[in-house]
Design an enzyme around this catalytic site. Structure first.
Site, PDB file in Angstrom:
ATOM      1  N   CYS A 274      -9.630 -15.517  -6.652  1.00  0.00           N
ATOM      2  CA  CYS A 274     -10.395 -14.610  -7.620  1.00  0.00           C
ATOM      3  C   CYS A 274     -10.342 -15.288  -9.082  1.00  0.00           C
ATOM      4  O   CYS A 274     -11.083 -15.030  -9.883  1.00  0.00           O
ATOM      5  CB  CYS A 274      -9.823 -13.358  -7.806  1.00  0.00           C
ATOM      6  SG  CYS A 274      -9.839 -12.596  -5.969  1.00  0.00           S
TER       7      CYS A 274
ATOM      8  N   HIS B 180     -12.000  -9.837 -13.857  1.00  0.00           N
ATOM      9  CA  HIS B 180     -12.328  -9.801 -12.394  1.00  0.00           C
ATOM     10  C   HIS B 180     -12.636  -8.223 -11.838  1.00  0.00           C
ATOM     11  O   HIS B 180     -11.722  -7.692 -12.313  1.00  0.00           O
ATOM     12  CB  HIS B 180     -11.121 -10.396 -11.645  1.00  0.00           C
ATOM     13  CG  HIS B 180     -11.111 -10.224 -10.339  1.00  0.00           C
ATOM     14  ND1 HIS B 180     -12.496 -10.712  -9.550  1.00  0.00           N
ATOM     15  CD2 HIS B 180     -10.123 -10.055  -9.406  1.00  0.00           C
ATOM     16  CE1 HIS B 180     -12.137 -10.472  -8.322  1.00  0.00           C
ATOM     17  NE2 HIS B 180     -10.760 -10.241  -7.987  1.00  0.00           N
TER      18      HIS B 180
ATOM     19  N   ASN C  66     -15.195  -6.246  -4.539  1.00  0.00           N
ATOM     20  CA  ASN C  66     -14.437  -7.546  -4.916  1.00  0.00           C
ATOM     21  C   ASN C  66     -15.287  -8.678  -4.330  1.00  0.00           C
ATOM     22  O   ASN C  66     -14.986  -8.948  -3.272  1.00  0.00           O
ATOM     23  CB  ASN C  66     -12.978  -7.292  -4.582  1.00  0.00           C
ATOM     24  CG  ASN C  66     -12.318  -8.423  -5.065  1.00  0.00           C
ATOM     25  OD1 ASN C  66     -12.637  -9.493  -5.528  1.00  0.00           O
ATOM     26  ND2 ASN C  66     -11.003  -8.141  -5.065  1.00  0.00           N
TER      27      ASN C  66
HETATM   28  O1  UT7 Z   1      -9.119  -9.785  -5.923  1.00  0.00           O
HETATM   29  C1  UT7 Z   1      -7.562  -9.803  -5.632  1.00  0.00           C
HETATM   30  C2  UT7 Z   1      -7.164  -8.571  -6.128  1.00  0.00           C
HETATM   31  N1  UT7 Z   1      -6.915  -7.532  -5.311  1.00  0.00           N
HETATM   32  C3  UT7 Z   1      -6.705  -6.280  -5.893  1.00  0.00           C
HETATM   33  O2  UT7 Z   1      -6.737  -6.099  -7.139  1.00  0.00           O
HETATM   34  C4  UT7 Z   1      -6.187  -5.101  -5.129  1.00  0.00           C
HETATM   35  C5  UT7 Z   1      -5.149  -4.439  -5.832  1.00  0.00           C
HETATM   36  N2  UT7 Z   1      -4.617  -3.301  -4.884  1.00  0.00           N
HETATM   37  C6  UT7 Z   1      -5.602  -2.122  -4.809  1.00  0.00           C
HETATM   38  O3  UT7 Z   1      -6.469  -2.045  -5.306  1.00  0.00           O
HETATM   39  C7  UT7 Z   1      -4.838  -0.869  -4.006  1.00  0.00           C
HETATM   40  O4  UT7 Z   1      -3.553  -1.250  -3.843  1.00  0.00           O
HETATM   41  C8  UT7 Z   1      -5.583  -0.450  -2.923  1.00  0.00           C
HETATM   42  C9  UT7 Z   1      -6.966   0.239  -3.254  1.00  0.00           C
HETATM   43  C10 UT7 Z   1      -5.573  -1.572  -2.252  1.00  0.00           C
HETATM   44  C11 UT7 Z   1      -4.775   0.676  -2.176  1.00  0.00           C
HETATM   45  O5  UT7 Z   1      -4.618   1.660  -2.948  1.00  0.00           O
HETATM   46  P1  UT7 Z   1      -3.210   2.365  -3.139  1.00  0.00           P
HETATM   47  O6  UT7 Z   1      -3.382   3.539  -3.854  1.00  0.00           O
HETATM   48  O7  UT7 Z   1      -2.175   1.260  -3.475  1.00  0.00           O
HETATM   49  O8  UT7 Z   1      -2.937   2.817  -1.430  1.00  0.00           O
HETATM   50  P2  UT7 Z   1      -1.825   2.298  -0.403  1.00  0.00           P
HETATM   51  O9  UT7 Z   1      -2.019   1.011  -0.047  1.00  0.00           O
HETATM   52  O10 UT7 Z   1      -0.424   2.815  -1.420  1.00  0.00           O
HETATM   53  O11 UT7 Z   1      -1.983   3.642   0.635  1.00  0.00           O
HETATM   54  C12 UT7 Z   1      -1.715   4.948   0.322  1.00  0.00           C
HETATM   55  C13 UT7 Z   1      -2.181   5.705   1.523  1.00  0.00           C
HETATM   56  C14 UT7 Z   1      -1.243   5.138   2.937  1.00  0.00           C
HETATM   57  O12 UT7 Z   1      -1.281   6.372   3.503  1.00  0.00           O
HETATM   58  P3  UT7 Z   1       0.089   7.048   3.895  1.00  0.00           P
HETATM   59  O13 UT7 Z   1       1.010   5.926   4.213  1.00  0.00           O
HETATM   60  O14 UT7 Z   1       0.667   7.403   2.358  1.00  0.00           O
HETATM   61  O15 UT7 Z   1       0.010   8.110   4.669  1.00  0.00           O
HETATM   62  C15 UT7 Z   1      -2.459   4.302   3.392  1.00  0.00           C
HETATM   63  O16 UT7 Z   1      -2.453   4.070   4.781  1.00  0.00           O
HETATM   64  O17 UT7 Z   1      -3.582   5.394   1.474  1.00  0.00           O
HETATM   65  C16 UT7 Z   1      -3.796   5.058   3.259  1.00  0.00           C
HETATM   66  N3  UT7 Z   1      -5.077   4.368   3.064  1.00  0.00           N
HETATM   67  C17 UT7 Z   1      -6.126   4.833   3.290  1.00  0.00           C
HETATM   68  N4  UT7 Z   1      -6.651   5.978   3.348  1.00  0.00           N
HETATM   69  C18 UT7 Z   1      -8.003   6.003   3.657  1.00  0.00           C
HETATM   70  C19 UT7 Z   1      -5.032   2.630   2.832  1.00  0.00           C
HETATM   71  N5  UT7 Z   1      -6.317   2.474   2.929  1.00  0.00           N
HETATM   72  C20 UT7 Z   1      -7.032   3.681   3.210  1.00  0.00           C
HETATM   73  C21 UT7 Z   1      -8.414   3.847   3.448  1.00  0.00           C
HETATM   74  N6  UT7 Z   1      -8.862   4.952   3.480  1.00  0.00           N
HETATM   75  N7  UT7 Z   1      -9.282   2.582   3.155  1.00  0.00           N
END
Ligand code: UT7
Length: 317
Positions: free
Chosen positions: A111, A244, A274
């Site tokens: 990225c 980005h 993204n």
């Molecule tokens: O270009 C590369 C740069 N990449 C990025 O900038 C990505 C940076 N990271 C992020 O944007 C965020 O970490 C995400 C959007 C990917 C994830 O958000 P988060 O608030 O960090 O969620 P998490 O991974 O901590 O997951 C929280 C909960 C989990 O459930 P439990 O374990 O709390 O029950 C996940 O299983 O949300 C669940 N979850 C979802 N639920 C519904 C993860 N993905 C999804 C989904 N829909 N798509």
């Protein structure tokens, strides 16, 4: 010497996949995706490839710059998702647009790739080697996505953005900053289709979302301060911060950290998701076509992502 952007172009595939379509494929919802990322939809390639999208964006940038392809000295394509390894995408673009006098090569810094490619082109200008460059970010990330992994498939999209960069005789000082931290590379990884059994990484994009989130909100404000210091500008003097387009919450957090109004941080991730190295040139082209970039405007452009890599620069429009 100043490497100025004199033309922009972009291309996005026709198929706009919204969050509702995705929620029929994996266990997710429009509400979850929008509240955690800001993303509403992303373009997904059907027939398009990294090369075809790069060519379309390049042709538009050349038209916008009002130059002849034969006047281009260097073509760089930044991509992590090309369908082929040889010949490189940049050589295919060079042939397709008739940039008969240009050298061409690809670059992979994920990225941060458009930023790295711009800096390579600008450094060649500073060294007196070239006068005009075409820098492209083109990504078909749908090639690399595991469509059953709701943690990643909701984030990424396809598309290409291009910029014509022209050497200007000027005493504007343009600081470039690039960083990497390869020790943390496993946080965002993917093996290629070849020799994959020798790679420690899986066949699809893996991302430790929380680690990448923390990395971005910590490093990007520091990076911006580094660029400001080197350019002798204060944060208030900057008209726009073009970051980005990964996640609205990341951008909002950076704006807060810098104590700058969010209106100085234009976004298009809502409609594009993204698109890795294409995100910044597509955003530049959106703003350019909308007439939002006025001559003399002061910009900070910054990217971050796999590698880990991050970098940015100060530009005047
Ligand atoms: O270009 C590369 C740069 N990449 C990025 O900038 C990505 C940076 N990271 C992020 O944007 C965020 O970490 C995400 C959007 C990917 C994830 O958000 P988060 O608030 O960090 O969620 P998490 O991974 O901590 O997951 C929280 C909960 C989990 O459930 P439990 O374990 O709390 O029950 C996940 O299983 O949300 C669940 N979850 C979802 N639920 C519904 C993860 N993905 C999804 C989904 N829909 N798509």
């Amino acid at each position: 010497m100043y490497a100025k952007i004199t033309g922009t172009g972009s291309y996005l595939p026709d198929h706009l996949m919204d969050n509702f379509e995705l929620s029929e494929m994996v266990d997710t919802s429009d509400e979850w995706i929008q509240s955690r990322t800001g993303i509403k939809a992303r373009h997904i390639a059907e027939q398009d490839t990294v090369v075809s999208m790069a060519v379309s964006a390049a042709k538009e940038a050349i038209r916008n710059a009002g130059i002849e392809p034969a006047g281009i000295d260097l073509v760089i394509v930044s991509s992590v998702s090309a369908e082929q390894i040889l010949p490189c995408a940049a050589c295919e673009v060079q042939a397709a647009i008739g940039a008969d006098n240009a050298a061409a090569f690809d670059l992979n810094a994920a990225c941060t790739g458009f930023i790295s490619a711009y800096q390579v082109a600008a450094a060649q200008m500073k060294a007196g080697l070239i006068r005009t460059a075409l820098v492209i970010g083109s990504e078909c990330l749908s090639n690399l996505i595991d469509w059953t992994d709701r943690g990643t498939c909701i984030l990424f999209g396809d598309g290409a953005g291009a910029a014509v960069i022209t050497c200007q005789d000027s005493n504007i000082e343009v600081p470039f900053v690039l960083h990497s931290d390869g020790a943390k590379g496993a946080a965002l990884s993917c093996s290629s289709g070849f020799g994959a059994e020798k790679s420690p990484y899986g066949n699809h994009i893996f991302m430790d979302g929380r680690a990448i989130y923390k990395f971005a909100v910590k490093q990007i404000p520091q990076l911006i301060h580094e660029i400001l210091e080197q350019s002798g500008r204060s944060v208030e003097e900057i008209d726009l911060f073009l970051l980005h387009q990964a996640n609205e919450r990341i951008i909002t957090s950076i704006a807060k950290h810098l104590q700058q109004d969010i209106s100085k941080f234009p976004m298009n991730l809502q409609e594009n998701g993204n698109i890795s190295s294409a995100s910044i040139p597509v955003l530049l082209d959106d703003l350019n076509r909308q007439g939002k970039l006025k001559p003399g405007m002061k910009l900070i452009v910054a990217g971050f992502g796999a590698g880990l890599t991050w970098g940015g620069m100060y530009l005047e429009w």
